[in-house]
Design a protein around this motif. Sequence first.
Motif, short mmCIF file in Angstrom:
data_model
loop_
_atom_site.label_atom_id
_atom_site.label_comp_id
_atom_site.label_asym_id
_atom_site.label_seq_id
_atom_site.Cartn_x
_atom_site.Cartn_y
_atom_site.Cartn_z
N PHE A 123 6.57 9.64 0.89
CA PHE A 123 5.59 8.56 0.90
C PHE A 123 6.15 7.37 1.66
N VAL A 124 5.25 6.44 1.98
CA VAL A 124 5.61 5.20 2.67
C VAL A 124 4.96 4.07 1.91
N GLU A 134 0.85 -1.19 0.00
CA GLU A 134 0.00 0.00 0.00
C GLU A 134 0.88 1.24 0.00
N LEU A 135 0.52 2.23 -0.77
CA LEU A 135 1.25 3.50 -0.79
C LEU A 135 0.54 4.51 0.11
N LEU A 136 1.27 5.09 1.04
CA LEU A 136 0.73 6.17 1.85
C LEU A 136 1.36 7.45 1.30
N LEU A 137 0.55 8.28 0.66
CA LEU A 137 1.05 9.49 0.02
C LEU A 137 0.89 10.69 0.95
N SER A 138 1.50 11.78 0.56
CA SER A 138 1.35 12.99 1.38
C SER A 138 -0.04 13.57 1.16
N LYS A 171 -2.22 13.48 -2.46
CA LYS A 171 -2.86 12.16 -2.35
C LYS A 171 -3.47 11.69 -3.67
N ASP A 172 -3.71 12.62 -4.61
CA ASP A 172 -4.28 12.25 -5.91
C ASP A 172 -3.24 12.23 -7.02
#
Length: 183
Positions: free
Chosen positions: A149-150, A119-123, A127-128
């Motif tokens: 990102f993580v 899973e990508l955790l975006l800022s 986020k889009d």
Amino acid sequence: MNNLEVILSSIINEGNKESQAILDEANAKANEIIAEAKNEAENEARKIIDDAKKEAHNIRANEAVSSERQSRDIEIVAKNEVVDEVVDGLLASLKNLDTDSYKNFILNTLAKSKITQGELLLSEAHKDALKGEDLGGLSIANETVEDGFVVRSGKIEYDNRFSSIIKYNIDDIRKQISDEIFK
């Protein structure tokens, strides 16, 4: 003058001569002792003065070294403050990347890492940014991060937040900044 007077006079003269010789010898000895004491005092005074000059020289030298060290420390602190400001500015710039640069950062980092699942955790601000991108086995999480990102793959998290990358490489970054600014 009778014989007794002559003998008496001779004894008195002889006594006077002897007492004068003793006084002269005592005065000579006293003068010798005084001269010796004066020489010793002068030598001791010279030694004290020489020692004081050496000590003064050492104190001046130590003060010069101490002042140099303090000056160097002040300069180092000032340089470190400048480098810290540049690092803070770098982080602020990275946090404010435009969407295309942010997207390129993520895609390039993922390509280099060869991470294919997770899973990508975006800022929050971006986020889009990856909408419509083919991410293979990666999905975009609803959670966000402050910057960068993580990638979360099971229990493993690959931390690519800008603040973490800078923190991890801070020594190299500080050296590069310092080398560039303070050539």
